[in-house]
Scaffold this active site. Structure first.
Site, PDB file in Angstrom:
ATOM      1  N   ASP A 293      17.550 -10.043  -3.420  1.00  0.00           N
ATOM      2  CA  ASP A 293      18.756  -9.809  -4.195  1.00  0.00           C
ATOM      3  C   ASP A 293      19.290  -8.370  -3.753  1.00  0.00           C
ATOM      4  O   ASP A 293      20.616  -8.096  -3.711  1.00  0.00           O
ATOM      5  CB  ASP A 293      18.590  -9.844  -5.662  1.00  0.00           C
ATOM      6  CG  ASP A 293      18.731 -11.453  -6.185  1.00  0.00           C
ATOM      7  OD1 ASP A 293      19.129 -12.353  -5.285  1.00  0.00           O
ATOM      8  OD2 ASP A 293      18.315 -11.440  -7.309  1.00  0.00           O
TER       9      ASP A 293
ATOM     10  N   ASP B 298      -8.418  -5.500   6.505  1.00  0.00           N
ATOM     11  CA  ASP B 298      -9.032  -6.594   5.426  1.00  0.00           C
ATOM     12  C   ASP B 298      -9.714  -7.709   6.172  1.00  0.00           C
ATOM     13  O   ASP B 298     -10.833  -7.999   5.639  1.00  0.00           O
ATOM     14  CB  ASP B 298      -7.696  -7.143   4.593  1.00  0.00           C
ATOM     15  CG  ASP B 298      -7.244  -6.107   3.650  1.00  0.00           C
ATOM     16  OD1 ASP B 298      -7.896  -5.846   2.590  1.00  0.00           O
ATOM     17  OD2 ASP B 298      -6.128  -5.831   3.802  1.00  0.00           O
TER      18      ASP B 298
ATOM     19  N   ARG C 138       7.262  -5.619   3.091  1.00  0.00           N
ATOM     20  CA  ARG C 138       6.009  -6.237   2.599  1.00  0.00           C
ATOM     21  C   ARG C 138       6.005  -5.947   1.303  1.00  0.00           C
ATOM     22  O   ARG C 138       5.683  -4.701   0.419  1.00  0.00           O
ATOM     23  CB  ARG C 138       4.700  -5.665   3.312  1.00  0.00           C
ATOM     24  CG  ARG C 138       3.355  -6.195   2.780  1.00  0.00           C
ATOM     25  CD  ARG C 138       2.139  -5.852   3.603  1.00  0.00           C
ATOM     26  NE  ARG C 138       1.637  -4.408   3.524  1.00  0.00           N
ATOM     27  CZ  ARG C 138       0.605  -3.987   3.831  1.00  0.00           C
ATOM     28  NH1 ARG C 138      -0.361  -5.012   4.855  1.00  0.00           N
ATOM     29  NH2 ARG C 138       0.135  -2.919   3.918  1.00  0.00           N
TER      30      ARG C 138
ATOM     31  N   HIS D  30       0.791  -1.329   0.032  1.00  0.00           N
ATOM     32  CA  HIS D  30      -0.023   0.300   0.026  1.00  0.00           C
ATOM     33  C   HIS D  30       0.720   1.312   0.086  1.00  0.00           C
ATOM     34  O   HIS D  30       0.228   2.367  -0.144  1.00  0.00           O
ATOM     35  CB  HIS D  30      -0.932  -0.052   1.370  1.00  0.00           C
ATOM     36  CG  HIS D  30      -2.004  -1.204   1.032  1.00  0.00           C
ATOM     37  ND1 HIS D  30      -2.887  -1.314  -0.045  1.00  0.00           N
ATOM     38  CD2 HIS D  30      -2.306  -1.922   1.790  1.00  0.00           C
ATOM     39  CE1 HIS D  30      -3.719  -2.044   0.344  1.00  0.00           C
ATOM     40  NE2 HIS D  30      -3.340  -2.781   1.540  1.00  0.00           N
TER      41      HIS D  30
ATOM     42  N   GLU E 226      -5.604 -12.354   6.031  1.00  0.00           N
ATOM     43  CA  GLU E 226      -6.604 -11.268   5.973  1.00  0.00           C
ATOM     44  C   GLU E 226      -7.887 -11.515   5.508  1.00  0.00           C
ATOM     45  O   GLU E 226      -8.640 -10.632   5.146  1.00  0.00           O
ATOM     46  CB  GLU E 226      -5.965 -10.350   4.821  1.00  0.00           C
ATOM     47  CG  GLU E 226      -4.511  -9.876   5.237  1.00  0.00           C
ATOM     48  CD  GLU E 226      -3.923  -9.063   4.080  1.00  0.00           C
ATOM     49  OE1 GLU E 226      -4.443  -7.813   3.991  1.00  0.00           O
ATOM     50  OE2 GLU E 226      -3.311  -9.473   3.174  1.00  0.00           O
TER      51      GLU E 226
END
Length: 260
Positions: free
Chosen positions: A92, A182, A78, A53, A156
């Protein structure tokens, strides 16, 4: 356990979760290296760099990881989705702790873990000269990277809550994280995660996650909420966000001087 050959410290956050230690964090959505540098050494145990988000991509993640190095907090990225390409790229550039959104069942949890591990343990693509390997200087990185890679899966929905025990049983999942907003929406209480039905589900989820032998996590809105969640068995929590701190502090100053 093989000896870790890396030049960076071990992942203390991952180790703390394995023994259910309390870990207090902060959500970061400002997408600013300056903000990340400030909060990284503020004393938190972990900080979520939000790529779901928040307007974060791999280059902005890299910049924030660079300035957070040496801070008190473990950066947790996230990812936007449970996508092996995004997970590979985040690892990476030096991310080693990941929060995977909207995991619904054990199969999706296994997919997340596999994306974070090299063959034969998973499907992570192999590159030699990356920031994660200190540009090829870290001997033994590929054989040992999974030892310090932390995978958190976010539940969620009502469907995901039904699968807690199966998800917790997936090898390589370090913690289960409840997404209250959520979850509230899925229960039919959009914008109201404090609804009694949602709160009862959260409390039940925390108890079941801990009973399944995994660390339980959730985002809290205040210090009082953190204490309450800890009392319910949630041992890793994030208390608010840098966005919220900035917004409320700015409003407080403006209100004091009646700035419009």
């Amino acid at each position: 356990m093989p000896e870790w050959p890396g030049n960076s410290p071990r992942n203390a956050f991952k180790q703390a979760l394995s023994t259910f230690q309390r870990q207090i964090g902060l959500w970061s959505g400002l997408s600013s290296p300056i903000a990340a540098e400030i909060i990284a050494s503020a004393g938190f145990d972990w900080i979520v760099i939000d790529g779901e988000h928040g307007p974060n991509d791999i280059p902005s993640l890299l910049a924030q990881l660079q300035v957070m190095r040496g801070g008190t907090a473990e950066p947790v990225f996230r990812v936007p989705w449970n996508d092996p390409v995004i997970i590979k790229r985040a690892l990476d550039v030096g991310g080693r702790s990941l929060l995977i959104p909207f995991v619904q069942n054990a199969e999706e949890a296994r997919k997340a873990v596999a994306a974070a591990r090299y063959p034969p343990l998973g499907i992570r693509g192999v590159a030699v000269v990356t920031r994660a390997t200190d540009y090829g200087r870290t001997q033994g990185y590929h054989a040992n990277a999974h030892l310090d890679t932390c995978v958190l899966v976010q539940l969620e929905s009502k469907a995901a809550l039904k699968e807690i025990e199966a998800i917790a049983a997936v090898e390589g999942v370090d913690g289960l994280f409840i997404g209250p907003s959520d979850l509230a929406a899925d229960f039919g209480h959009l914008g109201n995660p404090r609804h009694p039905e949602v709160q009862a589900a959260i409390q039940d989820a925390g108890e079941r996650i801990r009973a399944a032998g995994k660390s339980a996590g959730m985002l809290a809105g205040s210090a009082d909420d953190v204490e309450r969640l800890i009392s319910l068995g949630f041992n890793y929590t994030a208390v608010g966000s840098d966005l919220g701190l900035l917004a409320r502090a700015a409003e407080s100053v403006a209100a004091r001087f009646r700035i419009h």
